[in-house]
Design a protein around this motif. Structure first.
Motif, PDB file in Angstrom:
ATOM      1  N   VAL A 103     -20.093   9.704  36.852  1.00 17.34           N
ATOM      2  CA  VAL A 103     -18.903  10.244  36.203  1.00 17.34           C
ATOM      3  C   VAL A 103     -17.639   9.810  36.938  1.00 17.34           C
ATOM      4  CG1 VAL A 103     -17.732  12.349  35.465  1.00 17.34           C
ATOM      5  CG2 VAL A 103     -20.219  12.224  35.379  1.00 17.34           C
ATOM      6  N   ILE A 104     -17.689   9.749  38.269  1.00 18.56           N
ATOM      7  CA  ILE A 104     -16.531   9.307  39.056  1.00 18.56           C
ATOM      8  C   ILE A 104     -16.142   7.888  38.666  1.00 18.56           C
ATOM      9  CG2 ILE A 104     -15.780   8.669  41.380  1.00 18.56           C
ATOM     10  CD1 ILE A 104     -17.380  11.081  42.421  1.00 18.56           C
ATOM     11  N   MET A 105     -17.130   7.020  38.465  1.00 15.32           N
ATOM     12  CA  MET A 105     -16.851   5.642  38.059  1.00 15.32           C
ATOM     13  C   MET A 105     -16.207   5.589  36.680  1.00 15.32           C
ATOM     14  SD  MET A 105     -20.281   3.699  39.438  1.00 15.32           S
ATOM     15  CE  MET A 105     -19.751   2.148  38.699  1.00 15.32           C
ATOM     16  N   ILE A 106     -16.661   6.460  35.761  1.00 10.49           N
ATOM     17  CA  ILE A 106     -16.078   6.494  34.414  1.00 10.49           C
ATOM     18  C   ILE A 106     -14.625   6.975  34.472  1.00 10.49           C
ATOM     19  CG2 ILE A 106     -16.201   7.632  32.160  1.00 10.49           C
ATOM     20  CD1 ILE A 106     -19.249   7.734  32.533  1.00 10.49           C
ATOM     21  N   LEU A 107     -14.374   8.028  35.260  1.00 10.36           N
ATOM     22  CA  LEU A 107     -13.023   8.569  35.378  1.00 10.36           C
ATOM     23  C   LEU A 107     -12.067   7.563  36.016  1.00 10.36           C
ATOM     24  CD1 LEU A 107     -13.765  12.237  36.534  1.00 10.36           C
ATOM     25  CD2 LEU A 107     -12.991  11.492  34.284  1.00 10.36           C
ATOM     26  N   ALA A 108     -12.583   6.734  36.915  1.00 16.36           N
ATOM     27  CA  ALA A 108     -11.733   5.763  37.610  1.00 16.36           C
ATOM     28  C   ALA A 108     -11.156   4.730  36.659  1.00 16.36           C
ATOM     29  CB  ALA A 108     -12.523   5.083  38.712  1.00 16.36           C
ATOM     30  N   ASP A 109     -11.805   4.513  35.516  1.00 18.20           N
ATOM     31  CA  ASP A 109     -11.332   3.513  34.548  1.00 18.20           C
ATOM     32  C   ASP A 109     -10.284   4.068  33.589  1.00 18.20           C
ATOM     33  OD1 ASP A 109     -13.023   1.608  35.612  1.00 18.20           O
ATOM     34  OD2 ASP A 109     -14.688   2.154  34.284  1.00 18.20           O
ATOM     35  N   ILE A 110     -10.026   5.373  33.643  1.00 18.85           N
ATOM     36  CA  ILE A 110      -9.051   5.990  32.745  1.00 18.85           C
ATOM     37  C   ILE A 110      -7.635   5.762  33.301  1.00 18.85           C
ATOM     38  CG2 ILE A 110      -8.246   8.159  31.728  1.00 18.85           C
ATOM     39  CD1 ILE A 110     -11.101   9.167  31.854  1.00 18.85           C
ATOM     40  N   PRO A 111      -6.695   5.311  32.473  1.00 20.90           N
ATOM     41  CA  PRO A 111      -5.323   5.088  32.947  1.00 20.90           C
ATOM     42  C   PRO A 111      -4.713   6.356  33.542  1.00 20.90           C
ATOM     43  CG  PRO A 111      -5.633   4.122  30.777  1.00 20.90           C
ATOM     44  CD  PRO A 111      -6.863   4.920  31.059  1.00 20.90           C
ATOM     45  N   PHE A 112      -3.953   6.215  34.615  1.00 20.35           N
ATOM     46  CA  PHE A 112      -3.250   7.282  35.317  1.00 20.35           C
ATOM     47  C   PHE A 112      -4.181   8.244  36.045  1.00 20.35           C
ATOM     48  CE2 PHE A 112      -0.745   6.279  31.443  1.00 20.35           C
ATOM     49  CZ  PHE A 112       0.339   5.657  32.067  1.00 20.35           C
ATOM     50  N   ALA A 113      -5.486   7.972  36.016  1.00 17.49           N
ATOM     51  CA  ALA A 113      -6.427   8.845  36.720  1.00 17.49           C
ATOM     52  C   ALA A 113      -6.463   8.480  38.201  1.00 17.49           C
ATOM     53  CB  ALA A 113      -7.823   8.729  36.115  1.00 17.49           C
ATOM     54  N   THR A 114      -6.414   9.491  39.063  1.00 14.86           N
ATOM     55  CA  THR A 114      -6.520   9.260  40.500  1.00 14.86           C
ATOM     56  C   THR A 114      -7.993   9.209  40.895  1.00 14.86           C
ATOM     57  OG1 THR A 114      -6.367  11.645  40.895  1.00 14.86           O
ATOM     58  CG2 THR A 114      -4.328  10.374  41.002  1.00 14.86           C
ATOM     59  N   GLU A 115      -8.261   8.496  41.962  1.00 18.82           N
ATOM     60  CA  GLU A 115      -9.657   8.337  42.394  1.00 18.82           C
ATOM     61  C   GLU A 115     -10.171   9.625  43.015  1.00 18.82           C
ATOM     62  OE1 GLU A 115     -12.341   5.499  45.357  1.00 18.82           O
ATOM     63  OE2 GLU A 115     -10.233   5.045  44.971  1.00 18.82           O
ATOM     64  N   ASN A 116     -11.356  10.044  42.591  1.00 20.13           N
ATOM     65  CA  ASN A 116     -11.996  11.242  43.119  1.00 20.13           C
ATOM     66  C   ASN A 116     -13.087  10.859  44.110  1.00 20.13           C
ATOM     67  OD1 ASN A 116     -11.130  13.806  41.436  1.00 20.13           O
ATOM     68  ND2 ASN A 116     -11.285  12.137  39.977  1.00 20.13           N
ATOM     69  N   THR A 117     -13.067  11.483  45.277  1.00 20.91           N
ATOM     70  CA  THR A 117     -14.204  11.336  46.172  1.00 20.91           C
ATOM     71  C   THR A 117     -15.327  12.254  45.684  1.00 20.91           C
ATOM     72  OG1 THR A 117     -13.507  13.115  47.649  1.00 20.91           O
ATOM     73  CG2 THR A 117     -12.629  10.899  48.089  1.00 20.91           C
ATOM     74  N   ARG A 118     -16.507  12.064  46.213  1.00 19.13           N
ATOM     75  CA  ARG A 118     -17.628  12.906  45.794  1.00 19.13           C
ATOM     76  C   ARG A 118     -17.358  14.380  46.123  1.00 19.13           C
ATOM     77  NH1 ARG A 118     -23.068  12.242  44.576  1.00 19.13           N
ATOM     78  NH2 ARG A 118     -24.352  14.062  45.041  1.00 19.13           N
ATOM     79  N   GLY A 119     -16.760  14.612  47.309  1.00 19.31           N
ATOM     80  CA  GLY A 119     -16.458  15.988  47.698  1.00 19.31           C
ATOM     81  C   GLY A 119     -15.445  16.637  46.768  1.00 19.31           C
ATOM     82  N   GLU A 120     -14.398  15.884  46.392  1.00 18.69           N
ATOM     83  CA  GLU A 120     -13.392  16.420  45.480  1.00 18.69           C
ATOM     84  C   GLU A 120     -13.998  16.714  44.119  1.00 18.69           C
ATOM     85  OE1 GLU A 120      -9.293  14.288  47.099  1.00 18.69           O
ATOM     86  OE2 GLU A 120     -10.570  13.261  45.645  1.00 18.69           O
ATOM     87  N   TRP A 121     -14.829  15.806  43.636  1.00 15.32           N
ATOM     88  CA  TRP A 121     -15.492  16.016  42.348  1.00 15.32           C
ATOM     89  C   TRP A 121     -16.313  17.300  42.355  1.00 15.32           C
ATOM     90  CZ3 TRP A 121     -16.447  14.915  37.374  1.00 15.32           C
ATOM     91  CH2 TRP A 121     -17.695  15.234  36.857  1.00 15.32           C
ATOM     92  N   GLU A 122     -17.076  17.502  43.431  1.00 19.33           N
ATOM     93  CA  GLU A 122     -17.950  18.674  43.493  1.00 19.33           C
ATOM     94  C   GLU A 122     -17.138  19.965  43.573  1.00 19.33           C
ATOM     95  OE1 GLU A 122     -20.478  17.797  46.785  1.00 19.33           O
ATOM     96  OE2 GLU A 122     -21.844  16.540  45.591  1.00 19.33           O
TER      97      GLU A 122
END
Length: 240
Positions: A103-122
């Motif tokens: 899911v983090i990889m999918i979100l990274a491709d969305i415009p204006f989306a900031t990169e999430n680390t695994r810890g932030e995602w959880e």
């Protein structure tokens, strides 16, 4: 060394900590705001409390109260639907915790989306889990309170008993207050759903998350205090 790491961690995640504080301030602040104003300020909760008093007063004059039990059953079905839905959402969120990387990889491709680390995602998913657990408890407590309302109506004196007006008003006041408490918990569960929509913005961008919290408050406030629906209810308000 450990102290320096802790300071560095706090500095790196300062925006996320601020976002969490901002969210809980908005969330709990709005719930407290509505609770304090629900019985004395024109709002959906205020109007519906007066309608419930009128409903129970009318119920006390009926010999057959099947209509009233049907009303409660309909309310319980609505609450039960959201309680069941909360369980399904929680199951989905628990599953999402095990699919972090994809899911983090999918979100990274969305415009204006900031990169999430695994810890932030959880942490963000855990926040949603906490919200829907809270909503589930609110819905189930509301369900039990509506059940108590049905028992209180069943225990109320019938017309043939010819009880005094003071005792009738005592039952009307108690039953309507219980029904309002049940509705209040149901409303808080629904408000939690609204605020969980704001949390979804956090997965994309922290600033979007902060803005969505304010947007949710604006939407809820307008609907509960400034809507055409409230105007219609206030125009038809019973003398309770």
């Amino acid at each position: 060394m450990t102290f320096e790491l802790a300071i560095n961690y706090l500095q790196t995640n300062a925006m996320n900590f601020f976002a969490l504080v901002w969210f809980f301030t908005c969330f709990r602040g709005y719930l407290r705001f509505t609770a304090n104003r629900s019985l004395n300020t024109p709002s959906l909760a205020y109007a519906m409390h007066l309608f419930r008093k009128q409903w129970i007063r009318t119920c006390m004059r009926r010999e057959n109260r099947i209509t009233d039990t049907n009303i409660i059953a309909n309310l319980e079905r609505s609450v039960s639907f959201f309680a069941s839905t909360s369980i399904l959402i929680l199951a989905g969120l628990m599953t999402a915790l095990g699919s972090s990387e994809a899911v983090i990889m999918i979100l990274a491709d969305i415009p204006f989306a900031t990169e999430n680390t695994r810890g932030e995602w959880e942490i963000k998913v855990l926040l949603l889990i906490c919200l829907f657990v809270y909503a589930f408890f609110k819905f189930t407590w509301s369900l039990r309170q509506f059940g108590l309302v049905s028992v209180m109506i069943g225990a109320a004196p019938e017309v043939s008993q010819k009880v005094g007006a003071e005792e009738v008003e005592r039952h009307v006041d108690a039953i309507s207050k219980m029904a309002t408490k049940a509705a209040g918990n149901f409303n808080n569960g629904l408000r939690t759903y609204y605020f969980s929509m704001a949390v979804l913005g956090w997965f994309l961008n922290t600033w979007l998350f902060l803005a969505l919290c304010l947007l949710v408050i604006a939407v809820l406030y307008r609907r509960e205090y400034k809507s055409d629906t409230l105007g219609i209810l206030m125009d038809d308000l019973p003398n309770a």
